[in-house]
Scaffold this active site. Structure first.
Site, PDB file in Angstrom:
ATOM      1  N   TRP A 122      30.966  41.633  42.409  1.00  9.64           N
ATOM      2  CA  TRP A 122      32.006  41.605  43.444  1.00  9.64           C
ATOM      3  C   TRP A 122      31.580  42.440  44.655  1.00  9.64           C
ATOM      4  O   TRP A 122      31.548  43.666  44.592  1.00  9.64           O
ATOM      5  CB  TRP A 122      33.331  42.143  42.880  1.00  9.64           C
TER       6      TRP A 122
ATOM      7  N   ALA B 116      43.523  36.106  29.630  1.00  3.37           N
ATOM      8  CA  ALA B 116      43.698  36.212  31.077  1.00  3.37           C
ATOM      9  C   ALA B 116      42.818  35.181  31.746  1.00  3.37           C
ATOM     10  O   ALA B 116      41.832  34.718  31.173  1.00  3.37           O
ATOM     11  CB  ALA B 116      43.319  37.620  31.553  1.00  3.37           C
TER      12      ALA B 116
ATOM     13  N   VAL C 256      36.862  40.842  29.679  1.00  4.48           N
ATOM     14  CA  VAL C 256      37.254  39.887  28.630  1.00  4.48           C
ATOM     15  C   VAL C 256      36.148  39.781  27.584  1.00  4.48           C
ATOM     16  O   VAL C 256      34.983  40.041  27.861  1.00  4.48           O
ATOM     17  CB  VAL C 256      37.541  38.473  29.210  1.00  4.48           C
TER      18      VAL C 256
ATOM     19  N   ARG D 181      36.301  39.714  49.726  1.00  8.75           N
ATOM     20  CA  ARG D 181      34.936  40.046  49.276  1.00  8.75           C
ATOM     21  C   ARG D 181      33.985  40.001  50.464  1.00  8.75           C
ATOM     22  O   ARG D 181      34.086  39.119  51.315  1.00  8.75           O
ATOM     23  CB  ARG D 181      34.455  39.040  48.212  1.00  8.75           C
TER      24      ARG D 181
ATOM     25  N   HIS E 144      39.664  40.912  43.396  1.00 15.52           N
ATOM     26  CA  HIS E 144      40.269  39.879  42.531  1.00 15.52           C
ATOM     27  C   HIS E 144      41.686  40.331  42.181  1.00 15.52           C
ATOM     28  O   HIS E 144      42.094  41.444  42.524  1.00 15.52           O
ATOM     29  CB  HIS E 144      39.421  39.633  41.280  1.00 15.52           C
TER      30      HIS E 144
ATOM     31  N   GLN F  67      43.862  34.218  44.811  1.00 19.08           N
ATOM     32  CA  GLN F  67      43.670  33.996  43.382  1.00 19.08           C
ATOM     33  C   GLN F  67      45.049  33.993  42.730  1.00 19.08           C
ATOM     34  O   GLN F  67      46.011  34.548  43.278  1.00 19.08           O
ATOM     35  CB  GLN F  67      42.842  35.121  42.743  1.00 19.08           C
TER      36      GLN F  67
HETATM   37  C1  FA5 Z   1      37.122  36.840  38.969  1.00 17.18           C
HETATM   38  O1  FA5 Z   1      37.476  37.217  40.069  1.00 17.18           O
HETATM   39  C2  FA5 Z   1      37.812  37.283  37.708  1.00 17.18           C
HETATM   40  N1  FA5 Z   1      38.705  38.361  38.023  1.00 17.18           N
HETATM   41  C3  FA5 Z   1      38.512  36.131  37.058  1.00 17.18           C
HETATM   42  C4  FA5 Z   1      38.993  36.423  35.674  1.00 17.18           C
HETATM   43  C5  FA5 Z   1      40.288  36.836  35.478  1.00 17.18           C
HETATM   44  C6  FA5 Z   1      38.125  36.292  34.607  1.00 17.18           C
HETATM   45  C7  FA5 Z   1      40.737  37.125  34.223  1.00 17.18           C
HETATM   46  C8  FA5 Z   1      38.573  36.586  33.354  1.00 17.18           C
HETATM   47  C9  FA5 Z   1      39.861  36.968  33.145  1.00 17.18           C
HETATM   48  P1  FA5 Z   1      35.418  35.083  39.889  1.00 17.18           P
HETATM   49  O2  FA5 Z   1      34.703  36.015  40.751  1.00 17.18           O
HETATM   50  O3  FA5 Z   1      34.622  34.026  39.205  1.00 17.18           O
HETATM   51  O4  FA5 Z   1      36.222  35.855  38.771  1.00 17.18           O
HETATM   52  O5  FA5 Z   1      36.590  34.364  40.734  1.00 17.18           O
HETATM   53  C10 FA5 Z   1      37.600  33.589  40.119  1.00 17.18           C
HETATM   54  C11 FA5 Z   1      37.936  32.355  40.980  1.00 17.18           C
HETATM   55  O6  FA5 Z   1      38.261  32.770  42.316  1.00 17.18           O
HETATM   56  C12 FA5 Z   1      36.758  31.433  41.161  1.00 17.18           C
HETATM   57  O7  FA5 Z   1      36.675  30.519  40.095  1.00 17.18           O
HETATM   58  C13 FA5 Z   1      37.080  30.747  42.453  1.00 17.18           C
HETATM   59  O8  FA5 Z   1      38.009  29.701  42.233  1.00 17.18           O
HETATM   60  C14 FA5 Z   1      37.753  31.844  43.237  1.00 17.18           C
HETATM   61  N2  FA5 Z   1      36.799  32.505  44.125  1.00 17.18           N
HETATM   62  C15 FA5 Z   1      35.926  33.471  43.818  1.00 17.18           C
HETATM   63  N3  FA5 Z   1      35.215  33.837  44.897  1.00 17.18           N
HETATM   64  C16 FA5 Z   1      35.649  33.072  45.932  1.00 17.18           C
HETATM   65  C17 FA5 Z   1      35.309  32.979  47.313  1.00 17.18           C
HETATM   66  N4  FA5 Z   1      34.402  33.763  47.867  1.00 17.18           N
HETATM   67  N5  FA5 Z   1      35.953  32.078  48.062  1.00 17.18           N
HETATM   68  C18 FA5 Z   1      36.910  31.291  47.491  1.00 17.18           C
HETATM   69  N6  FA5 Z   1      37.283  31.338  46.222  1.00 17.18           N
HETATM   70  C19 FA5 Z   1      36.660  32.217  45.430  1.00 17.18           C
END
Ligand code: FA5
Length: 347
Positions: free
Chosen positions: A162, A315, A261, A204, A177, A218
């Site tokens: 992140w 989650a 997780v 981010r 997130h 999110q």
């Molecule tokens: C997370 O942020 C974890 N907190 C998710 C999680 C929650 C995992 C609970 C387990 C349990 P990740 O970085 O993959 O994971 O982001 C989750 C979702 O947010 C992605 O699948 C995507 O749909 C969205 N996302 C992430 N980064 C971006 C971005 N830069 N722009 C748009 N959407 C994004």
């Protein structure tokens, strides 16, 4: 010359003068002035009535009659002239303020909800039907909630997942997130069962591209209770995908790593642009990732005040912009916050 002849002569002269002046006038202001001058209380015609006692008894009625006649003629001339002036003013106004009532009207511009707001509401509706409540948590977070209590200590390599915006205040950042909201919800409800969605904007420090923005929404799902299993997680997400995209939507869940997780996974939906063949939008994978998920890590449960030997939970973190992209076939996420009405008014 008798008094009668003098007065009558005066009245005749006056009438001629008044009529000549009236004929030369134009405009309502000038006319009003004329009326005061020739028909007002102090006007010569009216003064004649005052002078009547000066004439002999026989002459009085003749002079009076003549004065009345002059007064009536002047009044009529005035009315005629005033009416002509009113008509001229009206004609002028009709010409200069022309209104074409046959022109089509201008349609009022209707505002509407942003596409992400619409998708968020759809997500809330689907999860509300499954018994989830909305739990809101702050966008400006502590390092502790965003990382440490989610099992990511300082200097842990997982922080590289992140790219973070830090504030000038030590230990305060823009949440990367919605997972830090999990800590807040657990600490508030421990040790009651939980079934909530935590929506909101995340930030981010990203290199933006067709599927990555530096600000995006999110929606976190959190379920905690006794006997919660991975099957519950899978079933909930599959049900969500079908309600969102329709029955028969192709999805896949594949293993992934998130420190908070165990086990962890990601859910993909088949790419709408290439139908799974591979293209720039899906980075040649054929699938678009819409969420990360997993069973809440025992350490994270404990940090939230739940005994991991008694309780378990799942989650997930969904990306509403990515979900909209798949739904409406939008091929660049940067359109969402570029504020171009040509894009926004399509939804
Ligand atoms: C997370 O942020 C974890 N907190 C998710 C999680 C929650 C995992 C609970 C387990 C349990 P990740 O970085 O993959 O994971 O982001 C989750 C979702 O947010 C992605 O699948 C995507 O749909 C969205 N996302 C992430 N980064 C971006 C971005 N830069 N722009 C748009 N959407 C994004």
């Amino acid at each position: 010359m008798s008094e009668k002849n003098t007065l009558i002569q005066e009245l005749e002269t006056l009438q001629a003068k008044a009529e000549a002046k009236l004929a030369s006038l134009s405009g309502e202001v000038a006319l009003a002035k004329w009326k005061t001058e020739y028909l007002g209380k102090a006007s010569p015609v009216m003064q004649v009535f005052k002078r009547l006692p000066e004439a002999s008894k026989e002459e009085r009625s003749q002079i009076g009659q003549f004065a009345n006649q002059v007064k009536t003629v002047l009044e009529q001339s005035f009315e005629l002239k005033a009416e002509t002036a009113r008509q001229a003013t009206l004609a002028e106004a009709l010409k200069s303020e022309q209104l074409d009532v046959t022109l089509p009207g201008r349609a009022p511009l209707n505002g509407r909800l942003h596409i992400t707001t619409q998708t968020l509401r759809e997500i809330y509706r689907i999860f509300a039907e499954m018994g989830f409540q909305i739990y809101r948590s702050p966008e400006v977070e502590s390092d502790e909630n965003n990382f440490e209590l989610l099992n990511i200590p300082p200097h842990h390599p997982a922080r590289d997942l992140w790219d973070t915006f830090f504030t000038k205040k030590e230990g305060v950042l823009l949440r990367t997130h919605t997972s830090p909201g999990q800590v807040r919800a657990k600490r508030e409800f421990a040790s009651e069962p939980i079934r909530v969605v935590l929506p909101g904007m995340c930030y981010r420090y990203e290199q933006t591209d067709a599927s990555h923005e530096f600000q995006f929404n999110q929606v976190e799902l959190l379920v905690v209770g006794k006997h919660i299993t991975f099957a519950n997680l899978k079933g909930t997400l599959q049900e969500f995908a079908e309600r969102m995209y329709g029955k028969g939507v192709r999805t896949r869940i594949r293993p992934s790593y998130f420190p908070f997780v165990e086990p962890g996974a990601e859910m993909d939906v088949e790419c709408f642009v290439c139908s799974g063949k591979g293209c720039p939008v899906c980075k040649q994978r054929g699938w678009l990732e819409i969420l990360g998920c997993g069973m809440v890590h025992p350490v994270v449960l404990k940090n939230g005040g739940y005994d991991p030997k008694v309780y378990s939970g799942f989650a997930a973190g969904l990306g509403p912009e990515r979900i909209s992209m798949l739904r409406y076939h939008i091929d660049d996420i940067r359109n969402f916050w570029a504020n171009d009405v040509r894009f926004l008014e399509q939804f």
